[in-house]
Design a protein around this motif. Structure first.
Motif, mmCIF file in Angstrom:
data_model
loop_
_atom_site.group_PDB
_atom_site.id
_atom_site.type_symbol
_atom_site.label_atom_id
_atom_site.label_comp_id
_atom_site.label_asym_id
_atom_site.label_seq_id
_atom_site.Cartn_x
_atom_site.Cartn_y
_atom_site.Cartn_z
ATOM 1 N N LEU A 178 0.831 -1.215 0.000
ATOM 2 C CA LEU A 178 0.000 0.000 0.000
ATOM 3 C C LEU A 178 0.862 1.260 0.000
ATOM 4 O O LEU A 178 0.561 2.227 -0.705
ATOM 5 N N THR A 179 1.921 1.239 0.777
ATOM 6 C CA THR A 179 2.808 2.404 0.816
ATOM 7 C C THR A 179 3.477 2.615 -0.548
ATOM 8 O O THR A 179 3.574 3.759 -1.039
ATOM 9 N N ALA A 180 3.908 1.529 -1.167
ATOM 10 C CA ALA A 180 4.558 1.631 -2.477
ATOM 11 C C ALA A 180 3.587 2.172 -3.526
ATOM 12 O O ALA A 180 3.959 3.014 -4.358
ATOM 13 N N ILE A 181 2.338 1.707 -3.457
ATOM 14 C CA ILE A 181 1.325 2.176 -4.427
ATOM 15 C C ILE A 181 1.061 3.661 -4.228
ATOM 16 O O ILE A 181 0.990 4.444 -5.193
ATOM 17 N N MET A 182 0.894 4.103 -2.972
ATOM 18 C CA MET A 182 0.579 5.505 -2.710
ATOM 19 C C MET A 182 1.745 6.422 -3.064
ATOM 20 O O MET A 182 1.549 7.510 -3.611
ATOM 21 N N LEU A 212 0.943 9.085 -6.020
ATOM 22 C CA LEU A 212 0.809 10.489 -5.624
ATOM 23 C C LEU A 212 2.066 11.310 -5.898
ATOM 24 O O LEU A 212 1.983 12.483 -6.251
ATOM 25 N N ASN A 213 3.226 10.693 -5.730
ATOM 26 C CA ASN A 213 4.470 11.456 -5.834
ATOM 27 C C ASN A 213 5.377 11.019 -6.983
ATOM 28 O O ASN A 213 6.391 11.667 -7.255
ATOM 29 N N GLY A 214 5.034 9.876 -7.614
ATOM 30 C CA GLY A 214 5.857 9.396 -8.709
ATOM 31 C C GLY A 214 7.162 8.792 -8.248
ATOM 32 O O GLY A 214 8.115 8.675 -9.042
ATOM 33 N N GLU A 215 7.227 8.397 -6.981
ATOM 34 C CA GLU A 215 8.468 7.851 -6.425
ATOM 35 C C GLU A 215 8.335 6.338 -6.208
ATOM 36 O O GLU A 215 7.289 5.859 -5.758
ATOM 37 N N THR A 216 9.420 5.627 -6.516
ATOM 38 C CA THR A 216 9.432 4.176 -6.350
ATOM 39 C C THR A 216 10.059 3.815 -5.012
ATOM 40 O O THR A 216 11.151 4.303 -4.665
ATOM 41 N N PRO A 248 1.921 -1.005 -14.017
ATOM 42 C CA PRO A 248 1.479 -0.587 -15.358
ATOM 43 C C PRO A 248 0.118 0.116 -15.359
ATOM 44 O O PRO A 248 -0.102 1.052 -16.129
ATOM 45 N N GLN A 249 -0.780 -0.310 -14.487
ATOM 46 C CA GLN A 249 -2.085 0.341 -14.416
ATOM 47 C C GLN A 249 -1.958 1.754 -13.867
ATOM 48 O O GLN A 249 -2.629 2.682 -14.339
ATOM 49 N N ILE A 250 -1.086 1.944 -12.878
ATOM 50 C CA ILE A 250 -0.868 3.284 -12.328
ATOM 51 C C ILE A 250 -0.255 4.197 -13.386
ATOM 52 O O ILE A 250 -0.651 5.362 -13.527
ATOM 53 N N ASP A 251 0.692 3.661 -14.148
ATOM 54 C CA ASP A 251 1.310 4.447 -15.222
ATOM 55 C C ASP A 251 0.267 4.888 -16.251
ATOM 56 O O ASP A 251 0.296 6.030 -16.728
ATOM 57 N N SER A 252 -0.628 3.987 -16.579
ATOM 58 C CA SER A 252 -1.675 4.307 -17.561
ATOM 59 C C SER A 252 -2.589 5.407 -17.035
ATOM 60 O O SER A 252 -2.952 6.344 -17.759
ATOM 61 N N ASN A 253 -2.954 5.317 -15.756
ATOM 62 C CA ASN A 253 -3.814 6.353 -15.159
ATOM 63 C C ASN A 253 -3.101 7.704 -15.105
ATOM 64 O O ASN A 253 -3.712 8.753 -15.355
#
Length: 206
Positions: free
Chosen positions: A28-32, A36-40, A57-62
């Motif tokens: 969850l932390t990695a996803i947020m 939100l910040n574009g940080e891995t 990939p889904q986050i990148d598409s959004n």
């Protein structure tokens, strides 16, 4: 790139709900952080890293759709009216060129009823629309039409055809008249040709 919100899909939840709480927290932390910040997030545990790799990939598409929306979205294509090329022609309605079309004899006629041919001749003569149409189409007078009807009716009776259906009588007469006119024109043409030949070469003598 920073955002104030992001889409969290049910599929994300279904993918992590059975994991241990500490792994769920990492995912969850990695996803947020990424949404939100574009940080891995670095140093994820193997399972958490595997889940995040599937979600990324889904986050990148959004995020891409979000950026496109900030720019006004995809530019709309201008609609251009397609013009026919030189090899195309516009379809035009085809006019009816059938000179042998006649008005209906009688909308209430029973096609199965046989009527005496003399009675049919009288009904034909009384049908003003039919008479006018026939005369106009064939370039004849009413008297010529009536004379033709008389001869045609006599011809039917000579062949023992005393009863006919009304519409068939009209059709038979039209065909009979056209055939008779063609035959008459052919005879007149032959006679005129013979007369011309005699004027040129003189009449034959025995």
């Amino acid at each position: 790139m920073q955002r104030d919100s992001f889409i969290f899909y049910r599929s994300f939840y279904e993918g992590i709900k059975e994991l241990p709480r500490d792994i769920q927290g990492e995912v969850l932390t990695a996803i947020m952080e990424y949404s939100l910040n574009g940080e891995t997030t670095e140093n994820l545990k193997p399972v958490a890293k595997a889940i995040f790799t599937l979600v990324k990939p889904q986050i990148d598409s959004n995020n891409q759709r979000f950026e496109n929306g900030k720019k006004g979205g995809r530019p709309t294509k201008k609609k251009t009216e397609q013009k026919p090329n030189d090899n195309q022609t516009k379809t035009k309605p085809i006019p009816n060129v059938n000179d042998n079309v006649y008005v209906n004899v009688n909308d209430n006629v029973d096609d199965d009823v046989l009527i005496d041919v003399d009675e049919l001749k009288k009904k034909y003569i009384k049908n003003e629309k039919l008479v006018n149409a026939f005369c106009d189409n064939n370039g004849i007078s009413k008297n010529e039409l009536f004379d033709g009807l008389e001869k045609f009716t006599k011809n039917l009776k000579d062949k023992n055809r005393f009863l006919e259906k009304e519409k068939e009588y009209v059709t038979y007469f039209k065909n009979w008249f056209v055939k008779k006119e063609k035959s008459s024109a052919k005879k007149e043409s032959k006679t005129a040709a013979q007369a011309f030949k005699e004027r040129i070469y003189g009449s034959s003598t025995n």
